[in-house]
Design an enzyme around this catalytic site. Structure first.
Site, PDB file in Angstrom:
ATOM      1  N   ASN A  49       0.607  -1.139   0.064  1.00 37.99           N
ATOM      2  CA  ASN A  49      -0.419   0.065   0.070  1.00 37.99           C
ATOM      3  C   ASN A  49       0.741   1.310  -0.168  1.00 37.99           C
ATOM      4  OD1 ASN A  49      -2.420  -1.155  -0.027  1.00 37.99           O
ATOM      5  ND2 ASN A  49      -2.195  -1.394   1.822  1.00 37.99           N
ATOM      6  N   SER A  51       2.587   1.831  -1.875  1.00 43.82           N
ATOM      7  CA  SER A  51       3.578   2.214  -3.508  1.00 43.82           C
ATOM      8  C   SER A  51       4.082   2.515  -4.698  1.00 43.82           C
ATOM      9  CB  SER A  51       3.804   0.985  -3.744  1.00 43.82           C
ATOM     10  OG  SER A  51       3.097   0.070  -4.292  1.00 43.82           O
ATOM     11  N   GLU A 173      -6.971  -4.089  -8.200  1.00 46.24           N
ATOM     12  CA  GLU A 173      -7.033  -4.756  -6.925  1.00 46.24           C
ATOM     13  C   GLU A 173      -8.543  -4.863  -6.928  1.00 46.24           C
ATOM     14  OE1 GLU A 173      -5.336  -3.826  -3.381  1.00 46.24           O
ATOM     15  OE2 GLU A 173      -4.213  -2.190  -4.121  1.00 46.24           O
TER      16      GLU A 173
END
Lengths: 286, 265
Positions: A49, A51, A173
Site C-alpha cells: 500500500n 507504493s 485490485e
C-alpha cells in the site's frame, strides 16, 4: 498465447519519465517512471500500500494528470485533448464492486459506457448481449445489482468495460474484495480476454497468487520501479520480495523451505502443478 | 444484503403493471384534477366505481390500498372535521359560536373524505404497479420540454436513477454502522425521545462519510467509463407507448365527460 496478431511485439503503453505528486504531499507518489508494455501481454504491478500502484492506474487513463513526463498509449500521447479517446482504449475495473455499478440493472450498467459513446440503440443491444456472454452473465441481464454476489458484480463491471472494445484493461485490485471462488472466476475471464480477444491486461495487486498469470511483473516501491521481469525472475529472489512485505505464493514458500532444508529441488519458479510433479519425482528418487 | 423494495412496488404482470409508466403518470394527474369536478353523489359514485375497476384490473388486494390510507388518516379526519363544523349555511340543527352542524356540512364532510380516499387509492395504484426506475424514466420523459429553458433534465434523471439504486446499499451500510455502534455500547430504541435522537447522531455521521466515499468512487468509475455530461449520449432503456396506454387515457377522457354530465344534475 496461441493467437498470431502479426504485430505482437508492438509497444502499447509507453511511459517516459513520469512523475506525479498529490496535492499537499511532499514526496511524489510516482517518480521518474519508465515503463513499456507490449500489446496483448499480461502485466502485473505489485507493491505494498502506498507504493504508487493505483496512482499508476489512474494516470494511464487520464483520471490524474502527470506533473511531468509523457504517457503514450497506442501511439497517442495522453493530453487534455486526447483524454476521451484514450479512455476508449483503456478500461479500468475498480476495487469495490458496489461502488462502480452505475446502471439500475445489469444490462443498463453494461450499456452505460456505450451510451456515453453515443452508440445507436440497436447496436448497443447487440454489444451488451455480446459482452455479457463473454463473462457468462447473460442470464442475469435484467437483475438488479443488490441480487448479485461480489464476483458477479465484478463480472458485470468487466462486461461494461469490454462492451466498448478497449485495447487495455487495468484491474485496480479488482479481486481484493471477493471470495476465493469469485477471484478464480475473474482470473479465468481475464485470461480468456487476453488470449481470445487479445486485450492487454495490467493487473494491480498485492495478491501474489494472481501474479503467476503475468508475462511481465513490475515491482513498485515508494513510487519507483525497483524490479521488472518475468515471474521466474521476480520470484527467484523471494527474500527481497519478503522485505517489501510481499509474500510469494504458497508453493513458492514450500520450495524455499525445502531448499533451506538442503533438499535438492529446482530453484526456478514453479506453478502448483510443476511443484507437485517435482515433489513426486523427488519422492521416487528417494 | 438488503432486499428492501424502494417505494411500495408489488411485482405483478397485470394490465396495469404492463402499462407505459408515462400513461400511468399522466392518468394519475388527470384524476387528481378531475376529482374537483365531482359535486354530488352521482359523480362520486362514478369516480368510485372507476377507481374500484382500476384496482380490480391491477389484481392487487384491496387491503394494500386501505393500508395506504392509514398514514394519512389523521390529516383526513382533521380536514373532514373542519369541513363539517365550519361549513356555513344549510339549516344548522346544532350551533355553538362559529361551530355549526347541518345536513349540508355533513354531506360536504363525507365528500371530502371520499375525495381524499380516492386520490390515495389512485396514487397507491401508481406506486404499487410501477417500479421506481420506470417512474424516473417517466419523469424524465415528461420533463423533456424543460430542456428548452436549459433545465438539465438528463442529469436530473441520471441522478434520480442512481439515487434510487443506491438506497439498498446505503441501508446495508446503515445496518453495519448500527451494529458497529451497538458493539460499542450504544442503545438504540431506548430511553426518552431526546436520548433516542442523540443515539442517531453516531449513525448519521459515519453514514455521511461513507456516502461521500461511495459518491467519490462512483464518480471516478463513471469518468473512467467515458461519462462527460449528457451531450451526445444515447439511451439504452426505452419506453414503449402501446395501444392499451392510449385506451387508458381515452377512458379518462370519457370519465371527464361523464362527470361533466352528472355534475349538472
Amino acid at each position: 498465447m496461441d493467437v498470431d496478431y502479426g504485430e505482437i511485439m508492438k509497444t502499447l503503453i509507453d511511459l517516459k519519465n513520469v512523475t506525479y505528486t498529490y496535492d499537499e504531499m511532499k514526496v511524489p507518489a510516482l517518480s521518474d517512471i519508465n515503463l513499456r508494455i507490449l500489446a496483448h501481454t499480461w502485466v502485473a504491478v505489485v507493491g505494498v500500500n502506498g507504493s504508487g500502484k493505483s496512482t499508476l492506474a489512474r494516470l494511464l487513463n487520464g483520471l490524474l494528470t502527470a506533473d511531468s513526463g509523457d504517457i503514450i498509449i497506442d501511439g497517442m500521447a495522453l493530453t487534455a485533448d486526447s483524454v476521451w479517446d484514450i479512455r476508449k482504449k483503456v478500461g479500468i475495473i475498480f476495487q469495490n464492486p458496489d461502488h462502480q455499478f452505475v446502471g439500475a440493472t445489469v444490462e443498463d450498467d453494461v450499456a452505460f459506457g456505450l451510451e456515453n459513446l453515443g452508440i445507436p440503440r440497436d447496436q448497443m443491444v447487440e454489444l451488451v448481449n455480446w459482452a455479457l456472454e463473454q463473462v457468462n452473465m447473460l442470464e442475469f441481464a435484467h437483475k438488479a445489482p443488490q441480487t448479485l454476489s461480489g464476483g458477479q458484480k465484478q463480472r458485470v463491471a468487466i462486461a461494461g468495460v469490454i462492451a466498448t472494445r478497449p485495447q487495455i484493461i487495468i484491474m485496480d485490485e479488482s479481486t481484493s474484495m471477493l471470495d476465493p471462488q469469485g477471484r478464480q472466476d475473474i482470473m479465468k475471464i481475464m485470461q480468456y480476454l487476453q488470449s481470445e480477444l487479445g486485450i492487454t491486461i495490467l493487473s494491480i495487486t498485492h495478491d501474489m497468487t494472481e501474479v503467476i498469470h503475468a508475462d511481465q511483473v513490475v515491482v513498485l516501491k515508494e513510487g519507483q520501479i525497483i524490479q521488472s521481469g518475468s515471474v521466474e525472475q521476480i520470484f527467484a529472489n523471494p527474500k527481497e520480495l519478503a522485505k517489501l512485505g510481499l509474500n510469494p505464493p504458497f508453493t513458492q514458500q514450500v520450495q524455499l523451505e525445502l531448499i533451506k532444508q538442503g533438499i535438492d529441488i529446482d530453484s526456478k519458479y514453479l506453478s502448483e502443478q510443476e511443484m507437485v510433479d517435482e515433489l513426486w519425482q523427488l519422492y521416487s528418487k528417494m | 444484503m438488503g432486499k428492501i423494495i424502494v417505494g411500495r412496488y408489488l411485482p405483478g404482470n397485470s394490465l396495469i403493471h404492463r402499462l407505459d409508466p408515462r400513461a400511468k403518470f399522466i392518468a394519475t394527474f388527470i384524476f387528481v384534477a378531475i376529482i374537483f369536478l365531482a359535486n354530488n353523489w352521482a359523480t362520486y359514485l362514478a369516480l368510485g366505481l372507476f377507481v374500484l375497476w382500476a384496482v380490480y384490473l391491477s389484481k392487487v388486494s384491496l387491503t394494500f390500498f386501505i393500508k395506504g390510507v392509514r398514514p394519512m388518516l389523521f390529516l383526513i379526519l382533521f380536514t373532514v372535521a373542519l369541513q363539517i363544523f365550519f361549513t356555513p349555511g344549510g339549516n344548522p340543527f346544532w350551533q355553538w359560536g362559529i361551530l355549526s352542524l347541518s345536513k349540508l356540512s355533513i354531506i360536504n364532510g363525507i365528500f371530502i373524505l371520499l375525495r381524499f380516499t380516492l386520490i390515495i387509492f389512485i396514487s397507491t395504484l401508481l406506486t404499487i404497479t410501477t417500479t421506481p426506475l420506470q417512474m424516473s424514466d417517466a419523469i424524465e420523459y415528461l420533463l423533456r420540454p424543460l430542456r428548452k429553458i436549459h433545465f438539465p433534465v438528463d442529469e436530473v434523471a441520471l441522478m434520480l436513477s442512481i439515487a434510487l439504486q443506491f438506497i439498498p446499499l446505503l441501508s446495508d451500510e446503515t445496518t453495519k454502522i448500527m451494529n458497529a455502534q451497538r458493539a460499542r455500547g450504544v442503545d438504540f430504541g431506548e430511553g426518552n425521545i431526546i436520548k433516542q435522537i442523540k443515539a442517531i447522531v453516531p449513525i448519521l455521521i459515519p453514514l455521511f462519510v461513507s456516502s461521500f466515499n461511495i459518491a467519490y468512487d462512483l464518480s471516478i468509475a463513471m469518468e473512467a467509463r467515458g461519462y462527460n455530461g449528457s451531450a451526445g449520449r444515447t439511451k439504452y432503456r426505452q419506453l414503449h407507448w402501446q395501444k392499451p396506454d392510449t385506451l387508458v387515457l381515452t377512458s379518462f377522457g370519457l370519465l371527464t365527460i361523464i362527470l361533466l354530465i352528472l355534475r349538472s344534475y
